[in-house]
Scaffold this motif. Sequence first.
Motif, PDB file in Angstrom:
ATOM      1  N   GLU A  42       0.694  -1.317   0.088  1.00 48.86           N
ATOM      2  CA  GLU A  42       0.041  -0.053  -0.053  1.00 48.86           C
ATOM      3  C   GLU A  42       0.892   1.375   0.023  1.00 48.86           C
ATOM      4  O   GLU A  42       0.901   2.029   0.895  1.00 48.86           O
ATOM      5  N   ILE A  43       1.432   1.601  -0.877  1.00 52.57           N
ATOM      6  CA  ILE A  43       2.128   2.767  -1.247  1.00 52.57           C
ATOM      7  C   ILE A  43       1.223   3.984  -1.451  1.00 52.57           C
ATOM      8  O   ILE A  43       0.242   4.080  -2.056  1.00 52.57           O
ATOM      9  N   ILE A  44       1.362   5.071  -0.547  1.00 56.16           N
ATOM     10  CA  ILE A  44       0.447   6.065  -0.592  1.00 56.16           C
ATOM     11  C   ILE A  44       1.202   7.419  -1.221  1.00 56.16           C
ATOM     12  O   ILE A  44       2.411   7.604  -0.939  1.00 56.16           O
ATOM     13  N   PRO A  45       0.566   7.584  -2.169  1.00 52.23           N
ATOM     14  CA  PRO A  45       1.277   8.295  -3.515  1.00 52.23           C
ATOM     15  C   PRO A  45       1.767   9.962  -2.734  1.00 52.23           C
ATOM     16  O   PRO A  45       2.716  10.344  -3.141  1.00 52.23           O
ATOM     17  N   GLU A  46       0.790  10.248  -1.881  1.00 51.34           N
ATOM     18  CA  GLU A  46       1.058  11.420  -1.330  1.00 51.34           C
ATOM     19  C   GLU A  46       2.307  11.635  -0.750  1.00 51.34           C
ATOM     20  O   GLU A  46       3.101  12.734  -0.608  1.00 51.34           O
ATOM     21  N   PHE A  47       2.699  10.548  -0.120  1.00 51.05           N
ATOM     22  CA  PHE A  47       4.018  10.354   0.742  1.00 51.05           C
ATOM     23  C   PHE A  47       5.349  10.324   0.088  1.00 51.05           C
ATOM     24  O   PHE A  47       6.102  10.720   0.191  1.00 51.05           O
ATOM     25  N   LEU A  48       4.954  10.006  -1.294  1.00 52.26           N
ATOM     26  CA  LEU A  48       5.996   9.701  -2.337  1.00 52.26           C
ATOM     27  C   LEU A  48       6.224  11.292  -2.829  1.00 52.26           C
ATOM     28  O   LEU A  48       7.671  11.648  -2.895  1.00 52.26           O
ATOM     29  N   TYR A  49       5.420  11.885  -3.136  1.00 50.49           N
ATOM     30  CA  TYR A  49       5.377  13.164  -3.917  1.00 50.49           C
ATOM     31  C   TYR A  49       6.363  14.105  -2.789  1.00 50.49           C
ATOM     32  O   TYR A  49       7.040  14.890  -3.520  1.00 50.49           O
ATOM     33  N   ASP A  50       6.175  14.162  -1.554  1.00 52.53           N
ATOM     34  CA  ASP A  50       6.798  15.373  -0.795  1.00 52.53           C
ATOM     35  C   ASP A  50       8.101  14.750  -0.294  1.00 52.53           C
ATOM     36  O   ASP A  50       8.668  15.496   0.670  1.00 52.53           O
ATOM     37  N   ALA A  51       8.645  13.285  -0.590  1.00 55.09           N
ATOM     38  CA  ALA A  51       9.830  12.843  -0.136  1.00 55.09           C
ATOM     39  C   ALA A  51      10.917  13.716  -0.199  1.00 55.09           C
ATOM     40  O   ALA A  51      11.726  14.003   0.557  1.00 55.09           O
ATOM     41  N   PRO A  52      11.125  14.396  -1.504  1.00 54.40           N
ATOM     42  CA  PRO A  52      12.324  15.068  -1.564  1.00 54.40           C
ATOM     43  C   PRO A  52      12.348  16.238  -0.640  1.00 54.40           C
ATOM     44  O   PRO A  52      13.311  16.639  -0.071  1.00 54.40           O
ATOM     45  N   GLU A  53      11.065  16.871  -0.316  1.00 56.73           N
ATOM     46  CA  GLU A  53      10.964  17.901   0.753  1.00 56.73           C
ATOM     47  C   GLU A  53      11.583  17.469   1.909  1.00 56.73           C
ATOM     48  O   GLU A  53      12.545  18.269   2.703  1.00 56.73           O
ATOM     49  N   GLN A  54      10.889  16.334   2.251  1.00 54.06           N
ATOM     50  CA  GLN A  54      11.324  15.783   3.581  1.00 54.06           C
ATOM     51  C   GLN A  54      12.824  15.464   3.843  1.00 54.06           C
ATOM     52  O   GLN A  54      13.201  15.930   4.955  1.00 54.06           O
ATOM     53  N   VAL A  55      13.286  14.982   2.831  1.00 54.06           N
ATOM     54  CA  VAL A  55      14.963  14.815   2.906  1.00 54.06           C
ATOM     55  C   VAL A  55      15.612  16.073   3.107  1.00 54.06           C
ATOM     56  O   VAL A  55      16.344  16.060   3.979  1.00 54.06           O
ATOM     57  N   VAL A  56      15.258  17.091   2.153  1.00 50.58           N
ATOM     58  CA  VAL A  56      15.847  18.595   2.416  1.00 50.58           C
ATOM     59  C   VAL A  56      15.708  18.954   3.948  1.00 50.58           C
ATOM     60  O   VAL A  56      16.830  19.317   4.759  1.00 50.58           O
ATOM     61  N   ASP A  57      14.386  18.850   4.228  1.00 48.13           N
ATOM     62  CA  ASP A  57      14.087  19.296   5.570  1.00 48.13           C
ATOM     63  C   ASP A  57      14.899  18.634   6.735  1.00 48.13           C
ATOM     64  O   ASP A  57      15.547  19.137   7.650  1.00 48.13           O
ATOM     65  N   MET A  58      15.082  17.246   6.613  1.00 46.10           N
ATOM     66  CA  MET A  58      15.680  16.404   7.471  1.00 46.10           C
ATOM     67  C   MET A  58      17.254  16.631   7.500  1.00 46.10           C
ATOM     68  O   MET A  58      17.866  17.090   8.591  1.00 46.10           O
TER      69      MET A  58
END
Lengths: 269, 256
Positions: A42-58
Amino acid sequence: MNTSAAAELDRWIRFTPAQRLARFAVFFGLVAVVAWALKTIEIIPEFLYDAPEQVVDMGRRMWPVDWAHFWPVVWPALVETMHIAAMATILGLIMGIPVGFLAAKNATPVWWLNAIARFILVATRSISTLIWALFFVAMFGPGPLSGALAIAFHSIGFIGKMFSEGVEEANRGSIEALQAVGASRMQLILMGYWPMVLPTFWSVALFRWDINVRESVVLGLVGAGGIGMALNAAIDLIQWDRVSLVLFTIFVVVILIETIVTQIRKRVI
Amino acid sequence: MSSPDTKLSIRHLVKEYVPGKPVLKDISLDIEGRGITAIIGPSGTGKSTLIRCINRLINPTSGEIMFEGRDLAKLSGTPLREARRRIGMVFQEYNLVERLTVMENVLSGRLGYVSAWTAWRRKFDDADIQKAFALLKRVGLADFANRRADELSGGQRQRVGIARAVMQSPGLLLADEPTSSLDPKTSVEIMEVMRDLAAENSIPVMINIHQVELGKRYAQRIIGMSGGLVVYDGAPDGLDADILKKIYGGQDWLAT
C-alpha cells in the motif's frame, strides 16, 4: 560445400516448445508476484510526492552536526559497543571452535556427533541476533551483557561452519603420519589439525569481529547498550543534529575496522 | 614356521577395497629383525596397501599380522595405538605438519608416550629433547630445529620425516615410496640416511620403492609383487631380466 546443402539449411532452435512455455510461466509468475507485493504494501502516493522536501528538511535539521555531544555521550557509547563486539567475538570463538571440530567429518569421524554439531551450527545461525537478544534480555535484563551473549550465540553458527570447512581441508597425509606414530584423537586435534587451521582461525575471528561490531550497533537500538542506544535516544528526542553525529561516527568506525581487518588479513594470513 | 629372528610375520593377508576384488591376494611374509627389505612392483599392485595394512592406516580384510606378540590385524583403540608407537613410518609426501617447527615435528614421534596436554604445552622429557637434537644433527639438520617445516626443501623435509620415525624408537620402520618425490641425487642421500639410522638403531626396514636400482643397491632382500601376489622373494642379485619381466610385465622397457 555444395548447393543442395545450402538449400536445406539446418534449423537451429534454442528452446524446445516445452522450455519456451516454462520460461513464459516463470516470467509471468515473477510479474504476478511483484504486482501482488506492490498492492499489499500500500504505497501512499502523497507520501512519495513530498519525499524530496522531507529529505531536504531532515538534512537541514541534521546540520550543523552537534560535535560537542561526541566526548560526553557518543565516545563512551562507542567504547561500550566495541567492548560488546569484542566480548561477543571471544565468547563466540570459545563456543564455536569446539563445535566446528565436532562438525568436521575428518576430525570427528562419528556421524551422530557430526549431526548434533551441524544442528547446533544451523540452529544458532538461523536464530537472528535480535531473537537471541529478546531471550537474554528476559534472562538477564537489558544491557551490554545480554547484547554480548546474543551476538556470541548467533556467531557460533558462522564461526563453527567456516572453521569446520577449514578443518576438512587440512592435509590428510600429516594427520595419517601422526596416527601412524600412535597419537590419540585429542593429540591429532592439538598437534595436527590445530596448527594446520590456525590461519583459518584468525581469518574467521577477524571477519566475525568485523560483523559483530555492526551487529552490536543494531542491538543498541533495542536497548542492549552502546552507540545504538545513543542513536535511539537522539531519535526519540528528535535531536537530529545528534543523530547525524552518531551516524557519522558509525560510518567512520565501520570503514576504519574494514580497513584494519583487510590490512591484517593481507599481511598476516 | 617363523624363525626366532622373525620380527614381523604376515599370514594369508587379504585386502579387498571392493568385495570380491582383492588388491592383496593371500600374502604371507616373514621379515627378520634386521636389514632392509625392498618391495618392488608396478603401480596399483598393492605395495602401498601392504605397507599400510601393517600399521593399520588401512584395515585388512582378513589374515594375520604378528608383531611383537600381537596380531595387529585384530587390534583397535588403545592397544592399536600402543602397537603403532613401535612402528615408524616414512611417507612419499613427507607428511610433516608444515606449520610446526622442525623440532616440534621430530618430537611428534613421541606423541604415543605423552598425554595430549603435555604435548600441547610442549613439555617433552629432557631425554626426548636431547635425542631429538642428536637425531637432527645425525640427519644434517642441526641448525634447523626452530625453522618451520614449510621452509625446508623436499630432501630436508624427508630427513625430518625419518628423524620423526626414528624418534619413536620403533621395532620396525615402514617407508612408503620415500624417494619418489625427490631428485636422483637426493634420493640416494635419503636412502643412505635411512640405511645408516636403521643400522645404528638396529631397526628392520620395509620399503616400497619404484626405482629398482635403488632397491637393489640398498636392500638385502627384494620382494617383487605383481597383481596382488608375491612373485619374487630373494636376494637383489637374483633380479634378472626374466624376473623383472614377470613383475612388471612386457619387456620393451628393459634396456638390453
